[in-house]
Design an enzyme around this catalytic site. Structure first.
Site, PDB file in Angstrom:
ATOM      1  N   GLU A 171      69.088  13.212  37.259  1.00  0.00           N
ATOM      2  CA  GLU A 171      68.016  14.020  36.681  1.00  0.00           C
ATOM      3  C   GLU A 171      66.721  13.878  37.476  1.00  0.00           C
ATOM      4  O   GLU A 171      66.619  13.089  38.404  1.00  0.00           O
ATOM      5  CB  GLU A 171      67.743  13.588  35.229  1.00  0.00           C
ATOM      6  CG  GLU A 171      68.302  14.537  34.177  1.00  0.00           C
ATOM      7  CD  GLU A 171      67.461  15.797  34.016  1.00  0.00           C
ATOM      8  OE1 GLU A 171      66.539  16.030  34.825  1.00  0.00           O
ATOM      9  OE2 GLU A 171      67.739  16.565  33.076  1.00  0.00           O
ATOM     10  N   ASN A 196      61.963  11.446  28.229  1.00  0.00           N
ATOM     11  CA  ASN A 196      62.996  12.174  28.955  1.00  0.00           C
ATOM     12  C   ASN A 196      62.378  12.803  30.203  1.00  0.00           C
ATOM     13  O   ASN A 196      61.895  12.100  31.077  1.00  0.00           O
ATOM     14  CB  ASN A 196      63.657  13.210  28.051  1.00  0.00           C
ATOM     15  CG  ASN A 196      65.003  13.679  28.578  1.00  0.00           C
ATOM     16  OD1 ASN A 196      65.774  12.876  29.090  1.00  0.00           O
ATOM     17  ND2 ASN A 196      65.300  14.948  28.452  1.00  0.00           N
ATOM     18  N   ASN A 229      62.829  18.835  27.500  1.00  0.00           N
ATOM     19  CA  ASN A 229      63.414  18.907  28.832  1.00  0.00           C
ATOM     20  C   ASN A 229      62.467  19.568  29.820  1.00  0.00           C
ATOM     21  O   ASN A 229      61.297  19.258  29.861  1.00  0.00           O
ATOM     22  CB  ASN A 229      64.784  19.592  28.777  1.00  0.00           C
ATOM     23  CG  ASN A 229      65.906  18.614  29.081  1.00  0.00           C
ATOM     24  OD1 ASN A 229      65.803  17.802  29.987  1.00  0.00           O
ATOM     25  ND2 ASN A 229      66.981  18.666  28.301  1.00  0.00           N
ATOM     26  N   ASP A 255      68.235  23.144  30.735  1.00  0.00           N
ATOM     27  CA  ASP A 255      67.901  21.727  30.927  1.00  0.00           C
ATOM     28  C   ASP A 255      66.636  21.630  31.785  1.00  0.00           C
ATOM     29  O   ASP A 255      65.566  21.977  31.331  1.00  0.00           O
ATOM     30  CB  ASP A 255      69.100  20.998  31.551  1.00  0.00           C
ATOM     31  CG  ASP A 255      69.026  19.495  31.385  1.00  0.00           C
ATOM     32  OD1 ASP A 255      67.914  18.945  31.362  1.00  0.00           O
ATOM     33  OD2 ASP A 255      70.092  18.846  31.303  1.00  0.00           O
TER      34      ASP A 255
END
Length: 303
Positions: free
Chosen positions: A18, A103, A149, A206
């Site tokens: 990520e 995140n 996200n 995402d």
């Protein structure tokens, strides 16, 4: 227009690859392996990959820091990371006493750092959106989110885009670049309204970036592709398929001319029952060229 997809690193992440970020200062790509707690640096010239392991929790994102080193999201903490000494220093903490963790994260054009939180079991409406200003002050900007996200800004910095993956929606806010204030949240893209992206197994949007024309480039988790979307109409302009990979997680522009799209993917997730069987390239890092567009240089944290 034809494009080319290359697998530049097979098994780049053993869990969730990520937060790709092209570092102009070093001409390298940063990205994280979330559940493993690793920050990676990939040099496309040499093919070498270095990494730092951050002890104690999951790592959600990483960005360079203007004064040197990096800033990462480690559990509930914004932390500074010295690549050479491996020293990790807490800068701020959010959502204490909850089951949340940081995140995705990204910097705006003034060098403020934005990041969202999610519940570790993905409980609905527990997540929040925060901004850490260059003076270190952290402010809550939004709440009642589920899977915070991707984020991005329009070329004129008048609009901020933000993704909540669970409802499959991309939000837009009016954005004040001088103050960092956001307002008037609205849905500009709903994956349920795009037939090519609304399949039963497509979890949703995402990570995300924008190009210099203002179009959104959205990683499609469980969709095996990156979607180019015009945000004013919500229209799908292009679908970039990533061969033999399903769990696409995030994207960023890189290369000397910022015309190479780097794409991360997911190999393992704790709630694996929600995902199909792993494709052979899941967990890899990809580079897409020949897209006929480019992005702006990625911003760094200026605090």
């Amino acid at each position: 227009m034809s494009y080319k997809v290359e697998t530049v690193l097979k098994d780049a992440a053993s869990t969730i690859g990520e937060s790709p970020h092209w570092d102009d200062a070093t001409q390298t790509l940063l990205y994280v392996d979330i559940l493993k707690g690793d920050v990676h640096r990939y040099d496309p010239v040499t093919g070498k990959v270095d990494f730092i392991h951050l002890v104690g929790d999951n790592v959600g994102f990483v960005v360079p820091r203007g004064k040197g080193g990096l800033v990462a999201g480690l559990g509930q903490a914004f932390v500074s990371v010295d690549w050479e000494t491996k020293a990790v220093t807490k800068l701020a903490e959010v959502d204490p006493g909850t089951n949340n963790k940081l995140n995705d994260g990204k910097c705006d054009a003034r060098g403020r750092l934005w990041a969202g939180t999610i519940d570790r079991q993905l409980a609905p409406s527990k997540g929040k959106l925060y901004c850490m200003d260059t003076d270190g002050c952290v402010t809550k900007k939004d709440e009642n989110l589920t899977i915070s996200n991707g984020m991005a800004w329009s070329p004129d910095n008048k609009t901020m885009y933000f993704i909540d993956t669970t409802p499959r929606e991309v939000y837009a806010y009016d954005y004040d670049i001088d103050t960092g204030n956001i307002s008037s949240r609205r849905v500009v893209v709903n994956f349920k309204d795009i037939p090519e992206l609304s399949g039963e197994n497509v979890i949703g949007p995402d990570g995300m970036t924008t190009d210099t024309d203002g179009n959104l480039w959205v990683a499609c988790l469980n969709g095996g592709c990156v979607a180019k979307i015009e945000p004013n109409s919500g229209k799908l302009l292009q679908k970039v398929d990533i061969p033999d990979a399903t769990r696409i997680t995030s994207v960023c522009w890189g290369g000397k001319n910022h015309d190479e799209l780097y794409v991360t993917s997911l190999k393992m997730h704790p709630t694996s029952a929600r995902f199909p069987l792993i494709d052979s390239q899941d967990g890899s890092l990809f580079r897409v060229t020949g897209l006929g567009t480019r992005g702006a240089p990625a911003e760094v944290f200026r605090g």
